[in-house]
Motif scaffolding. Structure first.
Motif, PDB file in Angstrom:
ATOM      1  N   ASP A   1      50.871  -3.074 -35.857  1.00 30.32           N
ATOM      2  CA  ASP A   1      51.660  -3.054 -37.073  1.00 30.32           C
ATOM      3  C   ASP A   1      52.755  -1.999 -36.996  1.00 30.32           C
ATOM      4  N   PRO A   2      53.994  -2.255 -37.345  1.00 29.05           N
ATOM      5  CA  PRO A   2      54.485  -3.498 -37.937  1.00 29.05           C
ATOM      6  C   PRO A   2      55.103  -4.440 -36.899  1.00 29.05           C
TER       7      PRO A   2
ATOM      8  N   PRO B   1      46.427  -8.584 -36.756  1.00 37.30           N
ATOM      9  CA  PRO B   1      47.046  -8.007 -37.952  1.00 37.30           C
ATOM     10  C   PRO B   1      46.010  -7.364 -38.882  1.00 37.30           C
ATOM     11  N   GLY B   2      46.435  -6.277 -39.517  1.00 39.42           N
ATOM     12  CA  GLY B   2      45.558  -5.583 -40.454  1.00 39.42           C
ATOM     13  C   GLY B   2      44.792  -4.433 -39.828  1.00 39.42           C
ATOM     14  N   ASN B   3      45.023  -4.155 -38.560  1.00 45.26           N
ATOM     15  CA  ASN B   3      44.311  -3.073 -37.876  1.00 45.26           C
ATOM     16  C   ASN B   3      45.216  -1.905 -37.504  1.00 45.26           C
TER      17      ASN B   3
ATOM     18  N   ASN C   1      35.604 -11.491 -24.513  1.00 50.70           N
ATOM     19  CA  ASN C   1      36.305 -12.775 -24.482  1.00 50.70           C
ATOM     20  C   ASN C   1      37.634 -12.622 -25.208  1.00 50.70           C
ATOM     21  N   SER C   2      38.581 -13.454 -24.868  1.00 50.21           N
ATOM     22  CA  SER C   2      39.934 -13.347 -25.412  1.00 50.21           C
ATOM     23  C   SER C   2      39.958 -13.257 -26.932  1.00 50.21           C
ATOM     24  N   GLY C   3      39.205 -14.112 -27.618  1.00 48.97           N
ATOM     25  CA  GLY C   3      39.256 -14.182 -29.077  1.00 48.97           C
ATOM     26  C   GLY C   3      38.365 -13.199 -29.802  1.00 48.97           C
ATOM     27  N   ASP C   4      37.673 -12.317 -29.081  1.00 46.30           N
ATOM     28  CA  ASP C   4      36.796 -11.343 -29.739  1.00 46.30           C
ATOM     29  C   ASP C   4      37.622 -10.366 -30.573  1.00 46.30           C
ATOM     30  N   GLY C   5      37.247 -10.212 -31.845  1.00 47.26           N
ATOM     31  CA  GLY C   5      37.880  -9.217 -32.704  1.00 47.26           C
ATOM     32  C   GLY C   5      37.316  -7.840 -32.396  1.00 47.26           C
ATOM     33  N   PHE C   6      37.800  -6.833 -33.103  1.00 44.32           N
ATOM     34  CA  PHE C   6      37.320  -5.470 -32.881  1.00 44.32           C
ATOM     35  C   PHE C   6      35.846  -5.343 -33.237  1.00 44.32           C
TER      36      PHE C   6
END
Length: 199
Positions: A61-62, A69-71, A130-135
């Motif tokens: 961000d930004p 987003p949002g982290n 994995n690629s799509g793993d969030g935090f």
């Protein structure tokens, strides 16, 4: 006499609870990278991090390669130079204390999986994301046997300009359980001594 003993014992237990709760986890360091400059191949960090042997990027961000987003801002551990950097920070640690490093890791969000080697003092772990793993939050603990300087480091395995993401790093110190045991023994000894003295 029993009342006196109970008063001393109760006072001692209250003191012990206060001391234990005040020393449960003493923060040593914390960094969420939100004050760092957004840039590819970043080498300057407000938190004192050092990059060697390659590069890392500060993204987020930004709207600067903001994969999650949002982290706020976070670190892409595989930079933009084709060589992932060794991302580290030194700490002066005291012998006998248990130190815990906590950190958030996420997948690259750009395909494939990423492996990250993390080392704290003489403890280490490898994480595959994995690629799509969030935090997600992870931790490593280390107890130095000698007061000295030790490091916390992160290195993405590979060098394709697409790395795992790092955020919210912190280190805290917690006294070892033996410290609490010695405190309790001392308080009991004072209580016994006080009760015998009053007889």
């Amino acid at each position: 006499m029993i009342k006196q003993f109970l008063k001393v014992l109760m006072s001692s237990l209250i003191l012990m609870v206060f001391m234990v709760t005040s020393s449960v986890a003493s923060p040593v360091f914390s960094d969420n990278f939100d004050t760092d400059v957004l840039a590819t191949n970043q080498t300057t960090f407000n938190g004192g991090w050092v990059v060697s042997g390659g590069t890392v990027d500060v993204i987020g961000d930004p709207s600067f390669y903001d994969m999650l987003p949002g982290n706020g801002r976070y670190v892409d551990l595989d930079g933009s130079s084709g060589q992932s950097g060794f991302f580290s920070k030194d700490f002066s640690l005291t012998a006998g204390l248990v130190y815990t490093a906590t950190f958030d890791l996420a997948g690259s969000q750009r395909g494939g999986s990423e492996s990250v080697h993390v080392q704290f003092g003489d403890t280490y772990a490898n994480y595959t994301l994995n690629s799509g793993d969030g935090f997600s939050n992870y931790s490593l603990s280390f107890t130095p046997t000698v007061t000295d300087t030790y490091f916390l480091s992160f290195q993405n395995v590979g060098g394709d300009n697409v790395g795992a993401l790092l955020d919210n790093t912190s280190v805290s110190a917690v006294p070892e359980p033996e410290t609490y045991a010695m405190l309790l023994i001392g308080l009991l000894a004072v209580s016994v001594y006080s009760s015998k003295r009053n007889k």
